[in-house]
Design a protein around this motif. Structure first.
Motif, short mmCIF file in Angstrom:
data_model
loop_
_atom_site.label_atom_id
_atom_site.label_comp_id
_atom_site.label_asym_id
_atom_site.label_seq_id
_atom_site.Cartn_x
_atom_site.Cartn_y
_atom_site.Cartn_z
N GLU A 66 0.83 -1.21 0.00
CA GLU A 66 0.00 0.00 0.00
C GLU A 66 0.86 1.26 0.00
O GLU A 66 0.50 2.26 -0.62
N LYS A 67 1.98 1.21 0.69
CA LYS A 67 2.88 2.37 0.71
C LYS A 67 3.50 2.61 -0.65
O LYS A 67 3.78 3.75 -1.02
N LYS A 70 1.22 4.64 -5.24
CA LYS A 70 0.99 6.06 -4.98
C LYS A 70 0.03 6.72 -5.95
O LYS A 70 -0.45 7.82 -5.69
N MET A 71 -0.25 6.09 -7.06
CA MET A 71 -1.14 6.67 -8.08
C MET A 71 -2.36 5.78 -8.26
O MET A 71 -2.30 4.58 -8.00
N VAL A 72 -3.45 6.37 -8.74
CA VAL A 72 -4.67 5.62 -9.00
C VAL A 72 -5.22 6.04 -10.37
O VAL A 72 -5.27 7.23 -10.67
N LYS A 77 -9.80 2.81 -11.36
CA LYS A 77 -9.37 2.80 -9.96
C LYS A 77 -8.26 1.78 -9.66
O LYS A 77 -8.11 1.32 -8.55
N PRO A 79 -4.60 0.77 -8.78
CA PRO A 79 -3.45 1.46 -8.18
C PRO A 79 -2.17 1.25 -8.98
O PRO A 79 -1.93 0.18 -9.54
N TYR A 83 3.92 7.58 -11.96
CA TYR A 83 3.19 8.21 -13.06
C TYR A 83 3.54 7.59 -14.41
O TYR A 83 2.69 7.51 -15.29
N CYS A 105 -3.92 12.34 -10.06
CA CYS A 105 -3.97 10.90 -9.85
C CYS A 105 -3.32 10.42 -8.55
O CYS A 105 -3.46 9.26 -8.17
N SER A 106 -2.59 11.28 -7.90
CA SER A 106 -1.91 10.84 -6.68
C SER A 106 -2.89 10.65 -5.54
O SER A 106 -3.91 11.34 -5.47
N LYS A 107 -2.59 9.74 -4.65
CA LYS A 107 -3.48 9.43 -3.53
C LYS A 107 -3.46 10.52 -2.50
O LYS A 107 -2.52 11.14 -2.18
#
Length: 107
Positions: A66-67, A70-72, A77, A79, A83, A105-107
């Motif tokens: 999860e760490k 960083k983008m979605v 949706k 992950p 970029y 797009c970043s979380k």
């Protein structure tokens, strides 16, 4: 063979590899039963436990994953790690849409 006969005459019978007889010039000096392998086994277990404790990582693999994501993708949706991967994803999965800006797009 002579040693075994002498041990049998003295009513000392070797049971396994942990029985030790000390003979000097054919005379039985001492006979002992030691747990050589048992002690070595305990030391090996303690050493392996210490090794596992030192190499054990804190946290789970899912938390680390999860760490790293960083983008979605705003369309599906999904992950992404960075970029550049997101741009490649848009080119292959959503070719009719334009890739949004990095900040969007970043979380």
């Amino acid at each position: 063979r002579k040693r075994l006969r002498l041990a049998q005459a003295l009513h000392i019978f070797p049971v396994g590899p942990s029985d030790h007889f000390v003979f000097i010039q054919g005379v039985l000096i001492s006979a002992s039963r030691t747990m050589v392998r048992g002690h070595a086994k305990e030391e090996a277990q303690a050493k392996n436990a210490a090794k596992l404790a030192s190499s054990k990582k804190s946290g789970s693999q899912m938390e680390a994953r999860e760490k790293g994501l960083k983008m979605v993708c705003l369309s599906c949706k999904l992950p992404m790690t960075n970029y550049k991967c997101l741009v490649q994803h848009y080119e292959s999965k959503h070719p009719k849409e334009t890739c949004p800006a990095e900040a969007d797009c970043s979380k």
